[in-house]
Design an enzyme around this catalytic site. Structure first.
Site, PDB file in Angstrom:
ATOM      1  N   GLU A 165       0.813  -1.234   0.000  1.00  0.00           N
ATOM      2  CA  GLU A 165       0.000   0.000   0.000  1.00  0.00           C
ATOM      3  C   GLU A 165       0.840   1.275   0.000  1.00  0.00           C
ATOM      4  O   GLU A 165       0.868   2.027   0.969  1.00  0.00           O
ATOM      5  CB  GLU A 165      -0.962   0.002   1.190  1.00  0.00           C
ATOM      6  CG  GLU A 165      -2.043  -1.048   1.099  1.00  0.00           C
ATOM      7  CD  GLU A 165      -3.143  -0.850   2.140  1.00  0.00           C
ATOM      8  OE1 GLU A 165      -3.127   0.161   2.868  1.00  0.00           O
ATOM      9  OE2 GLU A 165      -4.023  -1.730   2.236  1.00  0.00           O
ATOM     10  N   GLU A 379      -6.038  -7.935   0.472  1.00  0.00           N
ATOM     11  CA  GLU A 379      -6.735  -7.528   1.697  1.00  0.00           C
ATOM     12  C   GLU A 379      -8.150  -7.117   1.353  1.00  0.00           C
ATOM     13  O   GLU A 379      -8.385  -6.416   0.367  1.00  0.00           O
ATOM     14  CB  GLU A 379      -6.056  -6.338   2.400  1.00  0.00           C
ATOM     15  CG  GLU A 379      -4.770  -6.658   3.135  1.00  0.00           C
ATOM     16  CD  GLU A 379      -4.201  -5.436   3.840  1.00  0.00           C
ATOM     17  OE1 GLU A 379      -4.993  -4.554   4.250  1.00  0.00           O
ATOM     18  OE2 GLU A 379      -2.968  -5.358   3.977  1.00  0.00           O
TER      19      GLU A 379
END
Length: 472
Positions: A165, A379
């Site tokens: 991320e 995720e």
């Protein structure tokens, strides 16, 4: 009695996993030679909550791996804590840390739970953080050295992610200000950090391929679609600006190896309004271009999408870190204001529950970036205030099942239309420490009593197992 509703079966061979991050699960931040991260002193100074013992995964990984196997998971996402290997981020490797990860990976493989391993998950070494973190290009060199060591040392690992991320780190550090160093709307630092993280990723991918290793490598972006709350040209432009900053800039750099004129028109508008700048040095784009065709897979994290309207005032935001519903706000100068869509439900932390956004983003990126190969949803999950009844009662987290199932349904729909999604990792495997929320925001399939570290089964784990059995 079956727990299955919308989704009746998973594709054969589907990767069905749980996700973790070293700093959020391991605890043991001061043992066996581990060095400090950017978080240790910061959290101690804040005094709100501590990363010890977290989920005590450092000592209890075997228990969690066995639970994973028992409840049908065939994969796990873990990260290596950089400072367990190199306490200062560089120098002589710490053999106790090296031995720990060998033990962890062996436990995974012995139980048929394939490890997917990230090199960096929000936990830069304190020494490098204090020296500029990703804004200091020298730290990219240290990251490449660390990656080279891991690739050569942990040959049992064949699925690697470089950085988790990229936007969340840059955004949380320099825009939203809820990660150290807590800058707010420091647009220059945020865009520069994005570029430098991309460069670090590219250099590591190119290194990995030069070593002719047997495994695969990629990176993880968290993506969120951005929609105009009302379809006007002004609101659409606000959505385009926010999408470019949060997604498009990084996707271009990853999969095109350049920032397209369309992207840079939007980024430059955003930079100009905020008196910000981006520096791209000679050779950077060559490195990005070389790596752009060498990513073996792509990890996509998805939690929510956003709805925006045009906004021309000064930047301001309020981060909901407590789960007090309706307290978040975000206004970005010259970009847009994030607003509530009354037709879309939200979590207690004001995150939109919008599975259609995942379908839309999967279709969009597949069309716009043909270099994307296999996709894993690395995720996705629901932060929830799980209620523990007693030791003999399975924790009823039906809203989590509903959330996950809605998103799996959209993943399988996109897959049926040609999007190459080959796996799903729920966030998270077990309840964990949360960077900006502490311990009240639970995501896990397995409930953790953080005082005793005892694990308890949630209804979602039973649902996960029932769906896993459809692949047999």
């Amino acid at each position: 009695m079956t727990l299955l509703n919308r989704v009746r079966a998973l594709p054969k061979g589907f990767v069905w996993g749980g996700a973790t991050a070293a700093y959020q699960v391991e605890g043991s931040t001061k043992v066996d030679g581990k060095g400090k991260t950017m978080w240790d002193d910061y959290l101690k100074k804040q005094g709100r909550f501590a990363p010890d013992p977290a989920s005590d995964f450092y000592n209890r990984y075997s228990e969690d791996i066995h639970l994973s196997k028992e409840y049908g998971l065939n994969a796990i996402r873990v990260s290596i804590a950089w400072t367990r290997i190199f306490p200062k981020g560089y120098g002589k490797p710490n053999q106790e840390g090296v031995a720990y990860y060998h033990r962890l990976f062996k436990e995974c493989l012995d139980n048929g739970v394939e490890p997917y391993v990230s090199l960096h998950h929000f936990d830069s070494p304190a020494t490098l953080f204090e020296d500029g973190d990703w804004l200091n290009r020298k730290n990219i060199d240290y990251f490449v050295d660390y990656a080279r060591f891991c690739f050569k040392e942990f040959t049992e690992v064949t699925n690697w992610f470089t950085i988790n991320e990229l936007i969340s780190l840059a955004y949380s550090q320099y825009i939203q200000g809820n990660f150290p160093p807590n800058h707010h709307f420091d647009v220059t630092s945020a865009i520069q950090a994005q570029h430098n993280e991309l460069l670090a990723h590219a250099r590591v991918v190119n290194l990995y391929k030069s070593l002719n290793l047997k495994g695969r490598i990629g990176l993880i972006h968290v993506l969120e679609n951005v929609y105009p709350i009302v379809a006007t040209p002004e609101n659409q432009h606000a959505a385009d600006l926010q999408y470019a900053f949060m997604n498009q800039f990084l996707l271009d750099g990853t999969f095109k190896g350049e920032y397209t004129p369309e992207t840079m028109t939007l980024i430059n508008e955003l930079l100009d309004i905020n008196n910000a700048k981006l520096e791209i040095q000679d050779g950077d784009l060559d490195e990005l271009k070389k790596a752009s065709t060498q990513n073996d897979f792509f990890g996509l994290n998805y939690y929510q999408s956003k709805f925006v309207k045009t906004y021309h005032g000064e930047s301001e935001n309020h981060f909901n870190g407590t789960g007090e519903k309706g307290t978040s706000s975000f206004k970005f100068k010259g970009v847009g204001e994030t607003v509530k869509n009354p037709d879309v439900p939200t979590t207690d932390w004001d995150w939109n529950i919008y599975p259609e956004g995942l379908y839309d983003i999967l279709k969009r990126i597949t069309k716009e970036y043909p270099n994307i190969k296999t996709i894993y949803i690395t995720e996705n999950g629901l932060g929830y205030k799980d209620k523990f009844v007693n030791e003999n009662t399975v924790i009823d987290d039906s809203p989590r099942i509903d959330y996950i199932e809605q998103h799996i349904e959209k993943i399988l729909q996109a897959r049926s239309e040609g999007v190459d999604v080959q796996g799903y990792f729920v966030w998270s495997l077990q309840d964990q420490f949360s960077w900006a929320n502490g311990y009240n925001k639970r995501y896990g399939l397995f409930y953790v009593d953080f005082e005793t570290q005892k694990r308890y089964i949630k209804k979602s784990a039973q649902w996960f197992k029932e769906l896993a059995d459809t692949m047999k």
